[in-house]
Design an enzyme around this catalytic site. Structure first.
Site, PDB file in Angstrom:
ATOM      1  N   CYS A 103       0.814  -1.230   0.000  1.00 22.43           N
ATOM      2  CA  CYS A 103       0.000   0.000   0.000  1.00 22.43           C
ATOM      3  C   CYS A 103       0.846   1.279   0.000  1.00 22.43           C
ATOM      4  O   CYS A 103       0.330   2.358  -0.290  1.00 22.43           O
ATOM      5  CB  CYS A 103      -0.960  -0.005   1.188  1.00 22.43           C
ATOM      6  SG  CYS A 103      -2.104  -1.377   1.121  1.00 22.43           S
ATOM      7  N   HIS A 272      -3.899   7.125   1.557  1.00 23.56           N
ATOM      8  CA  HIS A 272      -4.138   5.760   1.082  1.00 23.56           C
ATOM      9  C   HIS A 272      -5.556   5.370   1.499  1.00 23.56           C
ATOM     10  O   HIS A 272      -6.011   5.754   2.582  1.00 23.56           O
ATOM     11  CB  HIS A 272      -3.096   4.823   1.707  1.00 23.56           C
ATOM     12  CG  HIS A 272      -3.408   3.381   1.480  1.00 23.56           C
ATOM     13  ND1 HIS A 272      -3.620   2.872   0.224  1.00 23.56           N
ATOM     14  CD2 HIS A 272      -3.575   2.348   2.348  1.00 23.56           C
ATOM     15  CE1 HIS A 272      -3.887   1.583   0.332  1.00 23.56           C
ATOM     16  NE2 HIS A 272      -3.869   1.245   1.609  1.00 23.56           N
ATOM     17  N   ASN A 302     -10.030  -0.908  -1.164  1.00 22.27           N
ATOM     18  CA  ASN A 302      -8.589  -0.667  -1.065  1.00 22.27           C
ATOM     19  C   ASN A 302      -7.911  -1.265  -2.300  1.00 22.27           C
ATOM     20  O   ASN A 302      -7.809  -2.482  -2.423  1.00 22.27           O
ATOM     21  CB  ASN A 302      -8.057  -1.308   0.223  1.00 22.27           C
ATOM     22  CG  ASN A 302      -6.555  -1.151   0.388  1.00 22.27           C
ATOM     23  OD1 ASN A 302      -5.875  -0.612  -0.479  1.00 22.27           O
ATOM     24  ND2 ASN A 302      -6.031  -1.638   1.499  1.00 22.27           N
TER      25      ASN A 302
HETATM   26  N1  COA Z   1     -18.773  -8.954   7.922  1.00 22.09           N
HETATM   27  C1  COA Z   1     -19.368  -9.188   9.100  1.00 22.09           C
HETATM   28  N2  COA Z   1     -18.677  -9.366  10.217  1.00 22.09           N
HETATM   29  C2  COA Z   1     -17.343  -9.287  10.160  1.00 22.09           C
HETATM   30  C3  COA Z   1     -16.660  -9.046   8.952  1.00 22.09           C
HETATM   31  C4  COA Z   1     -17.428  -8.873   7.806  1.00 22.09           C
HETATM   32  N3  COA Z   1     -16.881  -8.624   6.594  1.00 22.09           N
HETATM   33  N4  COA Z   1     -15.331  -9.035   9.190  1.00 22.09           N
HETATM   34  C5  COA Z   1     -15.167  -9.264  10.512  1.00 22.09           C
HETATM   35  N5  COA Z   1     -16.392  -9.427  11.089  1.00 22.09           N
HETATM   36  C6  COA Z   1     -16.704  -9.684  12.497  1.00 22.09           C
HETATM   37  C7  COA Z   1     -15.617 -10.490  13.175  1.00 22.09           C
HETATM   38  O1  COA Z   1     -15.842 -11.871  12.992  1.00 22.09           O
HETATM   39  C8  COA Z   1     -15.802 -10.066  14.613  1.00 22.09           C
HETATM   40  O2  COA Z   1     -16.889 -10.756  15.158  1.00 22.09           O
HETATM   41  P1  COA Z   1     -16.865 -11.211  16.714  1.00 22.09           P
HETATM   42  O3  COA Z   1     -16.756  -9.925  17.489  1.00 22.09           O
HETATM   43  O4  COA Z   1     -18.156 -11.915  16.843  1.00 22.09           O
HETATM   44  O5  COA Z   1     -15.647 -12.049  16.839  1.00 22.09           O
HETATM   45  C9  COA Z   1     -16.187  -8.587  14.479  1.00 22.09           C
HETATM   46  O6  COA Z   1     -16.722  -8.442  13.170  1.00 22.09           O
HETATM   47  C10 COA Z   1     -15.041  -7.645  14.665  1.00 22.09           C
HETATM   48  O7  COA Z   1     -13.950  -8.127  13.879  1.00 22.09           O
HETATM   49  P2  COA Z   1     -12.650  -7.312  13.633  1.00 22.09           P
HETATM   50  O8  COA Z   1     -11.739  -8.053  12.705  1.00 22.09           O
HETATM   51  O9  COA Z   1     -12.090  -6.875  14.949  1.00 22.09           O
HETATM   52  O10 COA Z   1     -13.280  -6.064  12.868  1.00 22.09           O
HETATM   53  P3  COA Z   1     -12.757  -4.615  12.683  1.00 22.09           P
HETATM   54  O11 COA Z   1     -13.742  -3.666  13.167  1.00 22.09           O
HETATM   55  O12 COA Z   1     -11.337  -4.459  13.154  1.00 22.09           O
HETATM   56  O13 COA Z   1     -12.723  -4.477  11.073  1.00 22.09           O
HETATM   57  C11 COA Z   1     -11.124  -4.433   9.287  1.00 22.09           C
HETATM   58  C12 COA Z   1     -11.891  -5.298  10.278  1.00 22.09           C
HETATM   59  C13 COA Z   1     -10.180  -5.321   8.482  1.00 22.09           C
HETATM   60  C14 COA Z   1     -12.131  -3.793   8.343  1.00 22.09           C
HETATM   61  C15 COA Z   1     -10.347  -3.321  10.042  1.00 22.09           C
HETATM   62  O14 COA Z   1      -9.661  -3.883  11.125  1.00 22.09           O
HETATM   63  C16 COA Z   1      -9.378  -2.597   9.181  1.00 22.09           C
HETATM   64  O15 COA Z   1      -9.762  -1.868   8.296  1.00 22.09           O
HETATM   65  N6  COA Z   1      -8.059  -2.734   9.470  1.00 22.09           N
HETATM   66  C17 COA Z   1      -7.012  -2.050   8.770  1.00 22.09           C
HETATM   67  C18 COA Z   1      -7.078  -2.188   7.304  1.00 22.09           C
HETATM   68  C19 COA Z   1      -6.054  -3.096   6.752  1.00 22.09           C
HETATM   69  O16 COA Z   1      -5.550  -3.977   7.359  1.00 22.09           O
HETATM   70  N7  COA Z   1      -5.757  -2.828   5.506  1.00 22.09           N
HETATM   71  C20 COA Z   1      -4.835  -3.568   4.795  1.00 22.09           C
HETATM   72  C21 COA Z   1      -3.861  -2.757   4.020  1.00 22.09           C
HETATM   73  S1  COA Z   1      -3.394  -1.189   4.639  1.00 22.09           S
END
Ligand code: COA
Length: 345
Positions: A103, A272, A302
């Site tokens: 990224c 980004h 993304n």
């Molecule tokens: N749909 C529904 N539920 C989802 C889901 C989806 N697409 N993805 C995760 N969940 C659920 C999980 O299973 C979890 O459930 P639980 O509480 O019952 O265990 C809950 O939602 C929270 O999961 P979590 O992974 O902590 O979610 P989050 O709020 O952190 O969102 C991302 C996940 C990836 C969107 C977020 O963390 C993010 O944007 N991170 C940074 C981005 C990144 O890594 N980018 C990559 C390149 S820079």
């Protein structure tokens, strides 16, 4: 910019995994993304973006001195996309450089191109960022037809289970490519890139990476890697979110200060596009008004190395980039790499 025509809505995503439009919008701000069809690589997308950028610049491919291609989803493990792109443009001697900084790839590419122009090594450079994340999914034609709205489903229980197991990552990415033509100019009128601040902290390498496929594994590829899903990216989403919302505002401040500028003199911050919530948090931390930011993740997800050219292009089209504006680009990605660059438009 160039994005494939296949639009995938959140509703369509929810047919491939246990997710919902509400969850995706609330947690990421994404409404839809584009995916390439089987047989279209990140290089193919990059070629289209490159052609458009050359046309916009009023240049022929032969007038370019260097090609730089940033991607984390290359058409082949090797050689990289740069040479393939050059060949597609009909170039047989023009040097091509490949960047693999995920990224942060396009931002790093801008710095490299700027340095080449400043040193006088090259006068005109074509920088491309392009990704084809669709190639990372194991779905068959039947499942892609459901994704693209050409069949109603339901998909097989196995495909749905796989999607659900990867749903945190599966919903955030999209395909596309963008390109810049950068040219040295002899008159110092204060315009152009003012400078960059780039950082890498490799201790976070495993927060965002692909465990299988590579020389860390003997053999490089094995059927077991695919069976165990080790070819799918691992994303420690919450930690990456936390790192992005702290590192990006800090590097933006630092870069502005280093060049005698401030948040007040900044016209536009182009970040980004990994998650709209990350960008809203960065905006809030920096105390920037809505007039000073522009996002388009809502339409594209993304697109990794393509986000900065996509967001720049659309900000420009929306009349948000004017001559003399001070624009800051910032990005953070797997590596962990992050940084910022300042442009006087
Ligand atoms: N749909 C529904 N539920 C989802 C889901 C989806 N697409 N993805 C995760 N969940 C659920 C999980 O299973 C979890 O459930 P639980 O509480 O019952 O265990 C809950 O939602 C929270 O999961 P979590 O992974 O902590 O979610 P989050 O709020 O952190 O969102 C991302 C996940 C990836 C969107 C977020 O963390 C993010 O944007 N991170 C940074 C981005 C990144 O890594 N980018 C990559 C390149 S820079």
């Amino acid at each position: 910019m160039f994005v494939p025509e296949g639009v995938v809505t959140n509703e369509r995503m929810s047919r491939l995994m246990d997710t919902s439009d509400e969850w995706i919008r609330q947690r990421t701000g994404i409404a839809e993304r584009r995916y390439a069809r089987a047989g279209t690589s990140s290089c193919d997308l990059g070629i289209e973006a490159a052609r458009r950028a050359l046309e916009d610049a009023g240049l022929e491919a032969g007038e370019i001195d260097l090609i730089v291609f940033a991607t984390m989803t290359p058409a082949h493990y090797f050689p990289g996309n740069g040479g393939l792109l050059a060949a597609a443009l009909g170039l047989h001697e023009t040097p091509a450089l490949d960047i693999r900084m995920q990224c942060a790839g396009f931002l790093s590419g801008l710095q490299v191109c700027d340095a080449f122009l400043r040193s006088g090594t090259y006068r005109r450079v074509l920088l491309v960022g392009g990704e084809c994340h669709a190639s990372l999914y194991p779905w068959s034609e039947a499942e892609w037809a459901v994704m693209f709205g050409e069949a109603e489903g339901p998909v097989s229980p196995a495909a749905y289970a796989w999607g659900t197991a990867q749903r945190d990552r599966a919903v955030i990415f999209g395909d596309g490519a963008g390109a810049f033509v950068l040219e040295a100019h002899d008159v110092d009128d204060g315009r152009g890139f003012l400078g960059f601040e780039m950082r890498t902290d490799g201790t976070h390498w495993d927060k965002l990476y692909v465990p299988g496929g590579g020389s860390a594994s003997f053999p490089y590829f094995s059927p077991e890697q695919f069976e165990d899903n080790r070819t799918v990216p691992v994303v420690e989403g919450r930690q990456v979110f936390r790192l992005a919302t702290t590192a990006m505002p800090a590097i933006v401040r630092e870069t502005l200060e280093k060049h005698g500028e401030s948040l007040e003199s900044l016209s536009l911050l182009l970040m980004h596009q990994a998650n709209l919530r990350i960008n809203e948090s960065v905006q809030k931390t920096l105390g920037l008004s809505d007039e000073k930011v522009f996002n388009n993740i809502q339409k594209y997800g993304n697109t990794t190395a393509a986000t900065l050219p996509l967001v720049f292009h659309e900000a420009k089209q929306a009349g948000r980039v004017k001559a003399g504006d001070l624009i800051c680009f910032t990005a953070l990605g797997a590596g962990l790499h992050w940084g910022a660059g300042l442009l006087r438009a």
